[in-house]
Write an enzyme that holds these catalytic residues in place. Structure first.
Site, PDB file in Angstrom:
ATOM      1  N   GLU A 253      29.619  -5.448  19.960  1.00 32.15           N
ATOM      2  CA  GLU A 253      28.708  -5.991  20.840  1.00 32.15           C
ATOM      3  C   GLU A 253      29.158  -6.821  21.972  1.00 32.15           C
ATOM      4  OE1 GLU A 253      25.351  -7.304  18.116  1.00 32.15           O
ATOM      5  OE2 GLU A 253      25.191  -8.891  19.448  1.00 32.15           O
ATOM      6  N   ASP A 254      29.938  -7.645  21.768  1.00 24.91           N
ATOM      7  CA  ASP A 254      30.489  -8.610  22.353  1.00 24.91           C
ATOM      8  C   ASP A 254      32.022  -8.694  23.079  1.00 24.91           C
ATOM      9  OD1 ASP A 254      28.254 -10.303  21.804  1.00 24.91           O
ATOM     10  OD2 ASP A 254      29.396 -11.287  20.406  1.00 24.91           O
TER      11      ASP A 254
END
Ligand code: MN
Length: 589
Positions: free
Chosen positions: A87-88
């Site tokens: 996600e990051d």
């Protein structure tokens, strides 16, 4: 999350605490593999910081430590360490598969949010992500264990986050994550999430209550000590070896009690509870007897969750005693095994689940996860799916019995129709009437603990939109909606070809329940009732005439119905009529 370029990374030592926890239950090969995930994640998050200013890796590390405290396996712990890289950071799922294998990659993917599609509202995006996660969880329950541990750490560090975001996260925790933890029996994390969410949603109320509780602690010390002392002395006298633990009620549960029962803080008397932990089930009942001999029990407060476990697998005996100075004291009695399940639910005994038969808790979890998949397959979109899930997360329950003695647990407020769907979708879709404790009742009657419920079905009947207004469970609601969506009108082309309509006039004694009894017989005969009216112009004190319009398959079918209805003692007369009913005559003379 904050990114800072060009800041030199300080040297971070190996995660000693995590390794220490892992060493208590995992082999060194497993620990080595977990460390690879740690270094990989640390490298991927290089240059990223939490809003609090801490290095980003501190977050996945905290999540992994929580999972290690539940003794989860190496795959789950590795996934915890990697849970934010997709996600990051720039890392893709393919890279995780290559490095750590398909299963770990699936776990990481399961907790990763979906990117927001153009023109999508925040709520819609959120619902999409939640649906994705819930479905991943249905395939592998470890997904939600990672997510709950993730949410726990985020809640602990929420202070650093913007106030509007803080409230949004706290609300979501209260509405979705805490109830899921409860549904899976992860009691410790459930209480913690609830308490943290309460603190951020209502900071003032939290502070006031916390202070009141601190003061009460001093004032009620004597009662607690006296009770503890008495329990510890009494049990060995009755030959019960037990560990007695005192516990303070959680702030949020005190707050909820005050709200629900409209009490002031000083009116909440049972701030303290006691737990008695023993070796086996017979000893639980022995301990119960011993304590009921020590202090008088409060009538109606005893609950046997050992014989009838809660839907999340929780087992214990609960009782309320009148303790020193007339103070009510709550006692929970359970075995060591039950205690583990009560604390960490589906996560307890994780490592040796293969060799063991499925525990009650794992079985009920499995059933719930299956019902999620079923609900998803018939929901229109993520928002509708989420609505069904939320309905199902209500913790209050009633326990009712099938005629064969099987126990079905339903949310409080559930009706006979919910029961029918809980037993089987086909039974729900074709139910016409029910008997509760051997008495004919309406399908919309609310069920009470201990009710014995029998559903009467007829092949010709099917759900109608009105049913939606009196079901409480996500399963019933989604099944009815699905039926109405796929089978548009109220759809029996093939069935109807072979039926013809007849009108019956039935004179009965004027007494309660007779209409239901007749309807039941008709339902058992597989008759579709198209109209019922009642003659209320006759002698109301003695007899009533009922007019039924029904669909029957043939003459023999009709004869069988007439014969069975005639057998009902209250029925005085029944005959087929070719005339319009009296009501119609009155209405259209
Ligand atoms: Mn995270």
């Amino acid at each position: 999350m904050v990114e800072r370029e060009g800041v030199a990374e300080p040297f971070l030592p190996e995660p000693a605490r995590l390794k220490e926890l892992l060493a208590t239950y995992l082999k060194s090969d497993d620990i080595d593999r977990i460390m690879q995930a740690y270094w990989f994640s640390k490298e991927a998050h290089r240059g990223q910081y939490r809003t609090s200013g801490a290095h980003y890796i501190s977050h996945p590390l905290a999540v992994a430590e929580t999972l290690a405290s539940w003794c989860l396996d190496a795959q789950a712990i590795s996934a915890a360490l990697l849970h934010d890289v997709m996600e990051d950071t720039q890392i893709t799922k393919t890279q995780i598969v290559a490095q750590f294998g398909e299963t770990i990659a699936d776990l990481v993917d399961g907790v990763s949010k979906l990117g927001r599609i153009e023109n999508q509202s925040w709520e819609e995006a959120q619902a999409d992500s939640l649906r994705k996660m819930l479905l991943a969880m249905a395939h592998d329950v470890r997904v939600i264990l990672v997510k709950l541990a993730d949410r726990l750490h985020n809640m602990h560090t929420l202070e650093a986050v913007r106030p509007d975001k803080r409230r949004r996260v706290a609300r979501e925790t209260m509405d979705i994550y805490a109830p899921i933890a409860n549904r899976l029996g992860l009691n410790t994390i459930y209480q913690e999430l609830q308490s943290l969410a309460f603190q951020h949603l209502y900071p003032m109320r939290y502070r006031v209550l916390e202070k009141a509780l601190r003061l009460a602690r001093g004032n009620r010390r004597e009662v607690v000590d006296k009770t503890m002392d008495a329990l510890r002395k009494r049990l060995p006298k009755c030959h019960v070896q037990a560990e007695v633990l005192g516990r303070e009620k959680h702030l949020f549960s005190i707050y909820r009690k005050m709200r629900e029962k409209r009490l002031t803080f000083s009116q909440v008397l049972d701030l303290y509870g006691f737990r008695v932990i023993v070796a086996d089930v017979p000893t639980c009942y022995l301990a119960l007897g011993a304590l009921h001999g020590l202090y008088k029990p409060v009538p109606g407060k005893f609950k046997d969750y050992i014989a009838i476990p809660k839907a999340n697998g929780y087992q214990s005996l609960h009782t309320m005693l009148i303790g020193p100075y007339g103070t009510p004291v709550e006692i929970q009695i359970r075995t060591t095994d039950m205690h583990h399940v009560a604390e960490s639910g589906v996560a307890s005994h994780w490592l040796y689940k293969d060799g063991h038969p499925l525990s009650e808790c794992q079985r009920t979890t499995h059933e719930w996860l299956q019902s999620l998949i079923e609900m998803q397959s018939i929901s229109k979109d993520s928002t509708e799916f989420l609505e069904h899930v939320k309905i199902d997360l209500f913790p209050a329950e009633v326990y009712v019995f099938t005629p064969h003695g099987r126990i079905i647990s339903l949310p409080r407020g559930a009706t006979s129709l919910d029961f029918a769907y809980a037993v089987h979708t086909d039974i729900g879709n074709h139910c016409v009437a029910c008997r509760i404790n051997y008495e004919s009742m309406s399908l919309r009657s609310e069920l009470k603990n201990g009710d014995c419920v029998e559903i009467i079905t007829a092949p010709q009947t099917s759900p109608n939109p009105a049913w939606l207004s009196y079901v409480r469970t996500g399963k019933a609601r989604s099944q009815i909606r699905n039926f109405l969506k796929t089978k548009p009108a109220v759809h029996w082309e093939s069935d109807i070809q072979d039926t013809f309509e007849v009108k019956l006039s039935i004179v009965t004694e004027n007494c309660k329940g007779v209409l239901a009894r007749i309807a039941t017989v008709m339902a058992e005969e597989g008759v579709n009732i198209t109209d019922v009216s009642m003659d209320d112009t006759g002698d109301r004190n003695k007899t009533t005439t009922l007019y039924f319009s029904v669909q029957v398959t043939n003459r023999r079918h009709l004869a069988s119905i007439l014969r069975r209805v005639r057998r009902i003692v209250e029925v005085v007369r029944i005959h087929r009529t070719r005339e319009r009913s009296l009501i119609e005559k009155v209405k259209n003379p």
